[in-house]
Motif scaffolding. Structure first.
Motif, PDB file in Angstrom:
ATOM      1  N   ARG A 146       7.962  -0.817  -9.936  1.00  0.00           N
ATOM      2  CA  ARG A 146       8.396  -1.726  -8.848  1.00  0.00           C
ATOM      3  C   ARG A 146       9.783  -2.284  -9.130  1.00  0.00           C
ATOM      4  O   ARG A 146      10.620  -2.367  -8.227  1.00  0.00           O
ATOM      5  CB  ARG A 146       7.383  -2.851  -8.658  1.00  0.00           C
ATOM      6  CG  ARG A 146       6.105  -2.353  -7.982  1.00  0.00           C
ATOM      7  CD  ARG A 146       5.212  -3.505  -7.677  1.00  0.00           C
ATOM      8  NE  ARG A 146       5.908  -4.365  -6.713  1.00  0.00           N
ATOM      9  CZ  ARG A 146       5.355  -4.937  -5.679  1.00  0.00           C
ATOM     10  NH1 ARG A 146       4.082  -4.758  -5.451  1.00  0.00           N
ATOM     11  NH2 ARG A 146       6.038  -5.710  -4.860  1.00  0.00           N
ATOM     12  N   ALA A 193       5.823   6.640  -7.806  1.00  0.00           N
ATOM     13  CA  ALA A 193       5.195   6.248  -9.072  1.00  0.00           C
ATOM     14  C   ALA A 193       3.969   7.117  -9.345  1.00  0.00           C
ATOM     15  O   ALA A 193       3.760   7.586 -10.471  1.00  0.00           O
ATOM     16  CB  ALA A 193       4.811   4.773  -9.046  1.00  0.00           C
ATOM     17  N   LEU A 194       3.173   7.354  -8.316  1.00  0.00           N
ATOM     18  CA  LEU A 194       1.976   8.172  -8.461  1.00  0.00           C
ATOM     19  C   LEU A 194       2.341   9.630  -8.779  1.00  0.00           C
ATOM     20  O   LEU A 194       1.709  10.261  -9.628  1.00  0.00           O
ATOM     21  CB  LEU A 194       1.135   8.091  -7.193  1.00  0.00           C
ATOM     22  CG  LEU A 194      -0.282   8.632  -7.258  1.00  0.00           C
ATOM     23  CD1 LEU A 194      -1.059   8.023  -8.415  1.00  0.00           C
ATOM     24  CD2 LEU A 194      -0.992   8.365  -5.947  1.00  0.00           C
ATOM     25  N   GLN A 234      -0.815  -1.255 -15.879  1.00  0.00           N
ATOM     26  CA  GLN A 234      -0.218  -2.431 -15.245  1.00  0.00           C
ATOM     27  C   GLN A 234       1.260  -2.540 -15.596  1.00  0.00           C
ATOM     28  O   GLN A 234       2.098  -2.805 -14.724  1.00  0.00           O
ATOM     29  CB  GLN A 234      -0.961  -3.705 -15.666  1.00  0.00           C
ATOM     30  CG  GLN A 234      -0.464  -4.964 -14.963  1.00  0.00           C
ATOM     31  CD  GLN A 234      -0.670  -4.895 -13.454  1.00  0.00           C
ATOM     32  OE1 GLN A 234      -1.704  -4.441 -12.991  1.00  0.00           O
ATOM     33  NE2 GLN A 234       0.310  -5.345 -12.695  1.00  0.00           N
ATOM     34  N   THR A 258       8.786   3.816  -4.842  1.00  0.00           N
ATOM     35  CA  THR A 258       7.659   3.641  -3.930  1.00  0.00           C
ATOM     36  C   THR A 258       6.366   3.938  -4.683  1.00  0.00           C
ATOM     37  O   THR A 258       6.376   4.547  -5.761  1.00  0.00           O
ATOM     38  CB  THR A 258       7.762   4.613  -2.734  1.00  0.00           C
ATOM     39  OG1 THR A 258       7.606   5.948  -3.223  1.00  0.00           O
ATOM     40  CG2 THR A 258       9.077   4.453  -2.001  1.00  0.00           C
ATOM     41  N   GLU A 259       5.258   3.560  -4.075  1.00  0.00           N
ATOM     42  CA  GLU A 259       3.955   3.863  -4.679  1.00  0.00           C
ATOM     43  C   GLU A 259       3.791   5.370  -4.826  1.00  0.00           C
ATOM     44  O   GLU A 259       3.292   5.858  -5.849  1.00  0.00           O
ATOM     45  CB  GLU A 259       2.840   3.287  -3.804  1.00  0.00           C
ATOM     46  CG  GLU A 259       1.449   3.544  -4.344  1.00  0.00           C
ATOM     47  CD  GLU A 259       0.354   2.964  -3.463  1.00  0.00           C
ATOM     48  OE1 GLU A 259      -0.785   3.460  -3.591  1.00  0.00           O
ATOM     49  OE2 GLU A 259       0.615   2.045  -2.673  1.00  0.00           O
ATOM     50  N   GLY A 260       4.209   6.123  -3.824  1.00  0.00           N
ATOM     51  CA  GLY A 260       4.116   7.582  -3.874  1.00  0.00           C
ATOM     52  C   GLY A 260       4.934   8.179  -5.014  1.00  0.00           C
ATOM     53  O   GLY A 260       4.479   9.105  -5.696  1.00  0.00           O
ATOM     54  N   VAL A 292       3.178   0.055 -13.569  1.00  0.00           N
ATOM     55  CA  VAL A 292       3.333  -0.343 -12.168  1.00  0.00           C
ATOM     56  C   VAL A 292       4.435  -1.390 -12.026  1.00  0.00           C
ATOM     57  O   VAL A 292       5.291  -1.300 -11.129  1.00  0.00           O
ATOM     58  CB  VAL A 292       1.997  -0.865 -11.598  1.00  0.00           C
ATOM     59  CG1 VAL A 292       2.188  -1.548 -10.262  1.00  0.00           C
ATOM     60  CG2 VAL A 292       0.999   0.271 -11.484  1.00  0.00           C
TER      61      VAL A 292
END
Length: 123
Positions: free
Chosen positions: A99, A108-109, A92, A104-106, A95
């Motif tokens: 942000r 970060a992943l 958490q 982007t989520e991509g 994340v």
């Protein structure tokens, strides 16, 4: 519970205690709820200083392997529950940081996948 300390081992005695208790707990040799010896009692039986065993117990508690219940003693904790809570909290925080950085989520992943590959030696 059977522990063996090897003086000629490169790992310090507290680390040997930590690793052996952790492995036995995770393997089920030490079941959830098993009451561990007191710091002083284990130190005496292993021929170690009480502070050495106390350091191992603190590390094990930090890892979520054992839990201390004050004067009632020290026990093997429910397998993984504390570790899973800590991991979820770290995820958490990651994340939220990603942000704030505008990733982007991509992105970060992808960073997590790269870190996992590096840590676990895959790829």
């Amino acid at each position: 519970m059977t522990l063996k300390i090897h003086i000629d081992d490169s790992a310090p005695p507290y680390e040997q205690v930590r690793v052996q208790i952790s492995e036995q707990a995770r393997a089920g040799v030490l079941p959830v709820g098993y009451r561990l010896p007191t710091v002083r009692g284990l130190a005496e039986s292993l021929g170690l200083a009480a502070n050495t065993v106390a350091k191992a117990y603190r590390a094990l508690e930090s890892d979520g392997v054992i839990e201390t219940r004050g004067r009632n003693g020290t026990f093997v904790a429910a397998a993984g529950s504390a570790a899973e809570r800590e991991l979820a909290s770290a995820a958490q925080a990651y994340v939220e940081r990603a942000r704030r950085l505008g990733l982007t989520e991509g992105d970060a992943l992808a960073a997590v996948r790269d870190a996992l590959r590096a840590a676990y030696g895959r790829g």
